[in-house]
Motif scaffolding. Sequence first.
Motif, PDB file in Angstrom:
ATOM      1  N   SER B 394       0.855  -1.183   0.000  1.00  0.00           N
ATOM      2  CA  SER B 394       0.000   0.000   0.000  1.00  0.00           C
ATOM      3  C   SER B 394       0.886   1.227   0.000  1.00  0.00           C
ATOM      4  O   SER B 394       2.070   1.146   0.310  1.00  0.00           O
ATOM      5  CB  SER B 394      -0.916  -0.001   1.218  1.00  0.00           C
ATOM      6  N   ALA B 395       0.297   2.343  -0.364  1.00  0.00           N
ATOM      7  CA  ALA B 395       1.073   3.579  -0.440  1.00  0.00           C
ATOM      8  C   ALA B 395       0.246   4.731   0.078  1.00  0.00           C
ATOM      9  O   ALA B 395      -0.916   4.896  -0.295  1.00  0.00           O
ATOM     10  CB  ALA B 395       1.508   3.830  -1.879  1.00  0.00           C
ATOM     11  N   ALA B 396       0.849   5.523   0.947  1.00  0.00           N
ATOM     12  CA  ALA B 396       0.174   6.711   1.472  1.00  0.00           C
ATOM     13  C   ALA B 396       0.556   7.953   0.663  1.00  0.00           C
ATOM     14  O   ALA B 396       0.200   9.064   1.038  1.00  0.00           O
ATOM     15  CB  ALA B 396       0.528   6.897   2.939  1.00  0.00           C
ATOM     16  N   GLU B 437       5.849   2.498  -1.845  1.00  0.00           N
ATOM     17  CA  GLU B 437       5.554   3.684  -1.030  1.00  0.00           C
ATOM     18  C   GLU B 437       6.763   4.602  -0.881  1.00  0.00           C
ATOM     19  O   GLU B 437       7.892   4.127  -0.768  1.00  0.00           O
ATOM     20  CB  GLU B 437       5.069   3.236   0.346  1.00  0.00           C
ATOM     21  N   LYS B 438       6.475   5.891  -0.842  1.00  0.00           N
ATOM     22  CA  LYS B 438       7.472   6.960  -0.683  1.00  0.00           C
ATOM     23  C   LYS B 438       8.240   7.231  -1.978  1.00  0.00           C
ATOM     24  O   LYS B 438       9.210   7.995  -1.956  1.00  0.00           O
ATOM     25  CB  LYS B 438       8.447   6.659   0.452  1.00  0.00           C
TER      26      LYS B 438
END
Lengths: 547, 547
Positions: B394-396, B437-438
Amino acid sequence: MNKPFKKLLLAAVSGLIAVQVSAKDIIHDGEYYFVEAQYKDAWQKEDKQVESKLAEIRKKNGGKRPNILYVLIDDVSFGQMGKPALNDVMGIKTPNINEFARQGMSLNRMYTEPSCTPTRAAFLTGRHPVRTGIKEVKVALVGEGLGKNEVTIAEVLSKAGYNTAHIGKWHQGDIEESYPHNQGFDYAAFPLHQQVQLALMSPESARANNLLGWYNGTQSNDMALDKKFKPNGLVTGVEAKKGGKAREIDLKAGETWTQAHYERMNERYQRQTIEQLQKLAKDDEPFFLQYWPLYPLNFVHPEQARSRNGGFMADKLEVLDDWFGEIIAEVDRLGIADNTLVVFMADNGLMYHYEGTSGMSQLIYRGGKTDHLEGGVRVDAYVRWPGAVEGGSSAADIVHVSDLFTTFANIAQAEKYIPRDRVIDGIDQTALLLNGEKRGRRDWVYIYENEVLKSIVKQEWKMHLPGPGMPAAAAGVYNILRDPREQHKQIGHSLWTGASFQDMAKRHMMAIMKNPHNKLGKGKPYVGIENLRPETQETIDTFMSWH
Amino acid sequence: MNKPFKKLLLAAVSGLIAVQVSAKDIIHDGEYYFVEAQYKDAWQKEDKQVESKLAEIRKKNGGKRPNILYVLIDDVSFGQMGKPALNDVMGIKTPNINEFARQGMSLNRMYTEPSCTPTRAAFLTGRHPVRTGIKEVKVALVGEGLGKNEVTIAEVLSKAGYNTAHIGKWHQGDIEESYPHNQGFDYAAFPLHQQVQLALMSPESARANNLLGWYNGTQSNDMALDKKFKPNGLVTGVEAKKGGKAREIDLKAGETWTQAHYERMNERYQRQTIEQLQKLAKDDEPFFLQYWPLYPLNFVHPEQARSRNGGFMADKLEVLDDWFGEIIAEVDRLGIADNTLVVFMADNGLMYHYEGTSGMSQLIYRGGKTDHLEGGVRVDAYVRWPGAVEGGSSAADIVHVSDLFTTFANIAQAEKYIPRDRVIDGIDQTALLLNGEKRGRRDWVYIYENEVLKSIVKQEWKMHLPGPGMPAAAAGVYNILRDPREQHKQIGHSLWTGASFQDMAKRHMMAIMKNPHNKLGKGKPYVGIENLRPETQETIDTFMSWH
């Protein structure tokens, strides 16, 4: 007794217990009988299957009954831990809790009481706190607490041969009979009060504007006569063995309690939990260990925050996640994972008065601590028991925290020690744990705020009861699947649910009339603590002056 | 051309494309340059690594570039699908979407535009709709739509050798140049308008009180002069091939459109998507297929509801979950899973005007369709591409729907067909998809309601811009990690973010001054549809009477 022989004997005894039948049945609340009547045969049949499954698990573990580890954390609302997508919503990471959830069952509809003391009392006694006289116990002396006539889960399991220990928050009163080591625990390390004292009544918290007016350093107190209006001289953390005296630790006479003390206390409880785990795992008897951390409650920013959220509680939730990971790793390392039922959950919703700066927010449900709204009583709850509870499963069945009392007793073959002279609200949910979703045995819950019944939940409907003198038609009925924030009162629902909810209220009240509430324990505070500081003694003397 | 030779040639050509350098750079919005300046070297380095990873994937697939399947559903808020715990909160089950999410990456901070037409336009053009003149297109004739001077992702991918098809909702206007088969798609099956016509303007919906006043059967119309105030005679579903004429299907002259027609239309689009998949998978060229279902929008209860929630949209979300499961199973069955990037998401938040009966609710974020609040523009979004995108990740990172335009173009080696004479808001997020992510390349997003810039999001802060004439100090700044419902305006944030947000607004406005907005396409509605019904012709004639 040599070990193999003792093991054999234990196995034989537990076999005997399994076939014993209690002389009297447990007294349930009215609603249980009403639903049970619709499922009697099915449930009896399933109970037999569950019993043999439990016997099989014991057999796999040399006849030893399962250990129980119950980790209960403070003031975290549903969704704030263990659910990866919501980690991103909040900017908080809980990888260990997420992983624990993946290995076990998510109880997605766990209801608690709306506040710390009531939830803990409901778990300990299997009863709505109103039946025991327990309300939210305030900080400062009260001379009250959980009565000695209440039978706790620790007493039930102790009688059945479990070793028991309590570490962390207790919050069941300041009188001797209420202390955990007088309520069934062989060992206890706990603070006498709660985090208002421990996390808010510090110079650091006062300077961060989180507890106003209490700390003399932030304002002059020169017109005050009463020097005891601001609680002080309270006992902090104590340790004790069953039936023994308690000793206060890590605070000297005259010393000011600070954030550093609070952090040391938290670290100590974490360490002591690991130590207890190691000690208890070695014993022949199964254990019941409860660890009730004070975190994530916290009101002071650390030197360097770690979470993206940065709130002073959000940050401690990440610390707690590390710590919970350590505990589970220790359970696994000790080789007891397959025979240890671990339950991890929060005691009620967030302290929404600190929303914004704490980093915790209402998220999905409206309301928080002290509220009968879902936000006050819905929490994240996860159960892991490899081989018994299906990994990666979840259940939308309603569970109330008091159900853990009855379920733990059943799993431990200690059901016969559950008292038969009072209402037990807790329902045996072993079938749900072992057989999965839709095997739960309640589709309702009564929600109190202290002694006032505020809401009744049945299936997806929830009635907010009208206040005294208000017509029943004024009651709001909400569909909490469609309206999780309880904002849209719908006449379309209440026109038919109204009558059904009235019947439910009657069934509940009739059970109370037949089985009146117990009285709260009362007494002189702090009896049984052997090393009271002079300032504590002075506080007791002033308190007793009007008693 | 024989197949093996053609494949070889395609592989060689795609190799050539990879080393070509565009004559001019893409024109970005001001904020991109501002952030890029802080990461230039790192991003260039990573781009090279990403390029060789893409080349490696092509090599594994015989030189063929990846297929792209884009499934976009209607009006579903963040949290309503793909997140198991929230399934229980709502009483809706989405097991197939949940499983898809488990196999791919959850984009937990996907932003859309606040409404159907703008979101779809932003995806198609890679630009905020304000730049193309696109606003929410109303039901009934407008004589407007996506202009022919806009370059869509279908045109970009077509030029690069992709086969393209569009099935389902389109909603980009009722003039010939706006039709999908005139905007780059080889094949299109779509309704001319949207669900207000298709799902609400039926006798069944009117009798269920979901569209008031439109249907003559529920009230007398005997004082009305204007018989066209109530939209009628509109074209429904049509089908067409690139550059050809469209034909309306499944509605005869004089026939009333009903819920049964709507359900048949939905079933047809599902069937046609499977058929297109089967057809396109056989071709030597890679494909771009977009399936934009009309469900879960629906306003009539089925004969027997299936979901525990029971809301008329919640129920269709469960149907859609089945259907999406079928599509993914077909992708897998066809053996193209490893070379097919599938993106599944919703176009904007729920229609909260129907909250309660639809079964959809605001859940986590406040607001819904038409709103600049997070509830209007935050959606569930999942990407699956086995072997390229990490399963269960997942990725925020912030992603805007327009980023898909640029990212798809990059993944398809079609970047050189992105126009260089206008601002492209979409940012290439290939690194995020491949490296996790990031690795996202935006930490901001501008949120418009039609032509009005309403909010600016940067990292966890969001400024609601003050209305005309209001002082900047009146602007609310919210921390959406701590306050997801944007309810607590905090001077503590705005005191420093105010200046930074002003700079962001300036950078955005300067890019607009240098690159003025395009004009919306205008014309006579329904040109290019070869079988107009008499009632449609009459509606056009009345419409044209004042044009």
